[in-house]
Design an enzyme around this catalytic site. Structure first.
Site, PDB file in Angstrom:
ATOM      1  N   CYS A  76      -4.663   9.949  -5.581  1.00  0.00           N
ATOM      2  CA  CYS A  76      -4.540   9.559  -7.195  1.00  0.00           C
ATOM      3  C   CYS A  76      -5.375  10.306  -8.146  1.00  0.00           C
ATOM      4  O   CYS A  76      -5.554  10.310  -9.283  1.00  0.00           O
ATOM      5  CB  CYS A  76      -4.433   8.020  -7.297  1.00  0.00           C
ATOM      6  N   SER A 123       3.137   4.425  -6.787  1.00  0.00           N
ATOM      7  CA  SER A 123       3.746   5.072  -7.715  1.00  0.00           C
ATOM      8  C   SER A 123       4.036   4.164  -8.916  1.00  0.00           C
ATOM      9  O   SER A 123       4.149   2.944  -8.793  1.00  0.00           O
ATOM     10  CB  SER A 123       5.091   5.899  -7.441  1.00  0.00           C
ATOM     11  N   ALA A 163       0.869  -1.329  -0.250  1.00  0.00           N
ATOM     12  CA  ALA A 163       0.164  -0.051  -0.038  1.00  0.00           C
ATOM     13  C   ALA A 163       0.843   1.305  -0.055  1.00  0.00           C
ATOM     14  O   ALA A 163       2.009   1.257   0.356  1.00  0.00           O
ATOM     15  CB  ALA A 163      -0.857  -0.161   1.092  1.00  0.00           C
ATOM     16  N   ARG A 191       5.526   4.614   5.800  1.00  0.00           N
ATOM     17  CA  ARG A 191       5.698   5.956   6.466  1.00  0.00           C
ATOM     18  C   ARG A 191       4.288   6.212   7.327  1.00  0.00           C
ATOM     19  O   ARG A 191       4.095   7.105   7.929  1.00  0.00           O
ATOM     20  CB  ARG A 191       5.274   7.123   5.209  1.00  0.00           C
TER      21      ARG A 191
END
Ligand code: NAD
Length: 489
Positions: A304, A249, A170, A200
Site C-alpha cells: 500500500c 482494498s 487482514a 490467500r
C-alpha cells in the site's frame, strides 16, 4: 521451542513438491486455545505464487465454528480485562522474543504463500515485531489524564479501558506485519481478539498464534477464523464484537465500514493507495533513482506504500533513461532464489489485471519505457511474474493513473513546476503516502505543508521504502529450504 512442534517428516519445499488433492495440508482454526480442524465442506486452495502449485487448503469456517470463536473471545474478556497490565505486558515481552527467535520460520511461510523474497518477508515480520515491542510499553501508553478542580469541588479523571471483543480482517500483502498491527495492541490493552487473516496467506497468522500461546496468552484471548465474505459478514454483524480493524482494498473496506458501523461498531478501514513521488531537479540523482526503483518495484509493487507514481519536475525528466536502465537490472525470480529482487504477484488474476492496466496505458497514449510483461523466469514458467514496468507520458485521465495497479509498474508524469505537481497530487482521490526528492529545505517544507496526503516524506530518503530491511538485522539465509510447519495444518 517451535522446532519441537514441527513435524519434519513431510517437508514442503517451495516449487519442488506437488500434493495430490487428498494429501494437501489443511489450515486449522484456532478456537479457545486449540488448533482444530474445520468441519466445513467448503475449502479454498492456497497457492505458491511462484509456481501456482497448491500448497495448502483453508476452510470457510462454518457459522457454528465462527460462533464458537466469538463466544470464546467473550468468555475470556472478563478475566483478561481484569488481568494486571503488568501481567499482560510480560506476555508481550515474551512474545516479541519468540517472534525474533522464529523470524526465519515466519519468513519462509510468507515466501511460500505470498511469494515475496525472503529478505522482504523478514522485513515484513520485522515491521510487525516493532509493533509488538511498542505494545510492551503499555504501562505508559495506557495512562489516563486528570484535571483537578475542573469546577468548584470537582476533579476529572480519564481512564483508558478495554472495550470488549475486537476483530481484525487482514489483506494478503503483509501476512505478518498487518495482523501484528491488530491483535497485539488490542490484546495488551485488555481486549480479546478475533482474527480473520487473508484466505490467500493464512499460515503466518497461525504460526503467530502458536507463538502467542507459547508466550502465555490465556485460551480465548485470541481466536482465528478463516473464510471470505461470510466470515467478514459475521464479524460485521456479531453483537459481541465492538470494534473492527480492516486493512485491504477500497471495495472491501467501504463495505465493512458501512456494515460494521451500521451495527454500532467502531470500524477503521485502511484501504488502497496511489502514492506519488515528486522528483525535483536539485535532488541527488543517484539516491533518487535508487529510492524510486526500490519503492516502486520492491515486493513486486504489492504494497500500500509502494511509490507507484513519479512526477518529474522540469529537467529532472532527463533522468528517465537512467531510471529505466537501473530498473532493468532487477532480477525477477521466485522469492527463495538467491539474488531475487522481484517476486511473483499473488495470483494469475492479479497478473492479468496488472497486464491489462499496462496495456490500457499504452492504448491511451502512454509510452512504454520498460515492459515487464512476458518475463521469462527459468524453472518457474507457471508463476505469476511481471517484471519492472515503466509507463512514461502518463496523463491524469488514463486508467493506469486513476486506478491502484498493485504490481511492479511505475507510471511517470511530468510537471513544469512544484505547484503543478502539488495540485496534481491533491486532485487524486488516493493519498496514503507521498515523497519529495529535493535537497532544498524550503522546497521540502512547502511540499509538506501544501500536499494533502496522510504521510509525507522529504529530502533524500523516502519513507516509501520503509518496509524494507535495508540493513538486515537478520540477514536472509538463502540456503534454507522452505517448509511449512505441519502442526498448523
Ligand atoms: P482485499 O480487500 O481483497 O482483502 C482484504 C480482506 O478483506 C481479506 O481478508 C478478504 O477476505 C476480505 N475481502 C475481500 N473482498 C471482500 C469483499 N468484497 N467483501 C468483504 N470482504 C472482502 O485486499 P487484498 O487484495 O488482500 O490487499 C490488497 C489491498 O490492500 C490493496 O488495495 C492495498 O493498497 C491495501 N492495503 C492497504 C494498507 C493500508 O494501510 N492502507 C496496507 C496494506 C494493504
Amino acid at each position: 521451542l517451535l522446532r519441537s512442534l514441527l513435524n519434519k517428516k513431510a517437508p514442503l519445499q517451495l516449487g519442488r513438491m506437488c500434493y495430490s488433492s487428498s494429501s494437501v495440508p489443511t489450515t486449522k482454526l484456532f478456537i479457545d486455545g486449540k488448533f482444530v480442524e474445520s468441519n466445513t465442506s467448503e475449502w479454498l486452495d492456497v497457492h505458491n505464487p511462484a509456481t501456482n502449485e497448491v500448497v495448502g487448503r483453508v476452510p470457510k469456517a462454518t457459522q457454528e465454528e465462527m460462533l464458537a470463536a466469538a463466544d470464546s473471545c467473550s468468555r475470556a474478556f472478563h478475566s483478561w480485562s481484569e488481568t494486571s497490565i503488568l501481567s499482560r505486558q510480560q506476555i508481550f515481552l515474551r512474545y516479541q522474543q519468540l517472534i525474533k527467535d522464529n523470524i526465519k520460520e515466519l519468513a519462509k511461510i510468507i515466501t511460500l504463500e505470498q511469494g515475496k523474497t525472503l529478505a522482504d518477508a523478514e522485513g515484513d515480520v520485522f515491521r510487525g515485531l516493532q509493533v509488538v515491542e511498542h505494545a510492551c510499553s503499555i504501562t505508559s501508553l495506557m495512562l489516563g489524564e486528570t484535571l483537578p478542580s475542573i469546577t468548584k469541588d470537582m476533579d476529572t479523571y480519564t481512564y483508558r479501558l478495554p472495550i470488549g471483543v475486537c476483530a481484525g480482517i487482514a489483506p494478503f500483502n503483509f501476512p505478518a506485519m498487518i495482523p501484528l498491527w491488530m491483535f497485539p495492541i488490542g490484546m495488551v490493552c485488555g481486549n480479546t481478539y478475533l482474527m480473520k487473516p487473508s484466505e490467500r496467506v493464512p499460515g503466518c497468522t497461525m504460526l503467530l498464534a502458536k507463538l502467542l500461546q507459547d508466550a502465555g496468552a490465556p485460551d480465548g484471548t485470541l481466536n482465528i477464523i478463516h473464510g471470505q465474505h461470510a466470515a467478514v459478514n459475521f464479524i460485521c454483524d456479531h453483537p459481541s464484537i465492538k470494534a473492527i480493524s480492516f486493512v485491504g482494498s477500497n471495495q472491501a473496506g467501504e463495505y465493512i465500514y458501512e456494515r460494521g458501523s451500521k451495527n454500532g461498531k467502531r470500524v477503521q478501514s485502511n484501504m488502497g493507495a496511489k502514492n506519488h513521488g515528486v522528483v525535483m531537479p536539485d535532488a541527488n540523482k543517484e539516491n533518487t533513482i535508487n529510492q524510486l526503483v526500490g519503492a516502486a518495484f520492491g515486493a513486486a509493487g504489492q504494497r500500500c506504500m509502494a511509490l507507484s507514481t513519479a512526477i518529474f519536475v522540469g529537467e529532472s525528466r532527463e533522468w528517465l533513461p537512467e531510471l529505466v536502465e537501473r530498473s532493468k537490472s532487477l532480477r525477477v525470480n521466485a522469492g527463495d532464489q538467491p539474488g531475487a529482487d522481484v517476486g511473483p504477484l499473488i495470483s494469475p488474476e492479479a497478473k492479468a489485471r496488472v497486464e491489462f492496466l499496462i496495456q490500457s496505458g499504452v492504448d491511451e497514449g502512454a509510452k512504454l519505457l520498460l515492459d515487464g510483461r512476458n518475463v521469462n523466469v527459468k524453472g518457474y514458467e507457471n508463476g505469476n511474474f511481471v517484471g519492472p514496468t515503466i509507463l512514461g507520458n502518463v496523463k491524469p485521465d488514463m486508467k493506469c493513473y486513476r486506478e491502484e495497479i498493485f504490481g511492479p509498474v511505475l507510471v511517470v508524469l511530468e510537471a513544469d513546476s512544484l505547484d503543478d505537481a502539488i495540485s496534481l497530487i491533491n486532485s487524486n482521490p488516493y493519498g496514503n503516502g507521498t515523497a519529495i526528492f529535493t535537497t532544498n529545505g524550503a522546497t521540502a517544507r512547502k511540499y509538506t505543508h501544501e500536499v494533502d496526503v496522510g504521510q509525507v516524506s522529504f529530502a533524500a530518503v523516502s519513507i516509501l521504502s520503509q518496509y524494507e530491511n535495508k540493513v538486515p538485522i537478520f540477514p536472509p539465509d538463502h540456503e534454507m529450504s522452505l517448509e511449512r510447519p505441519d502442526f498448523l495444518y
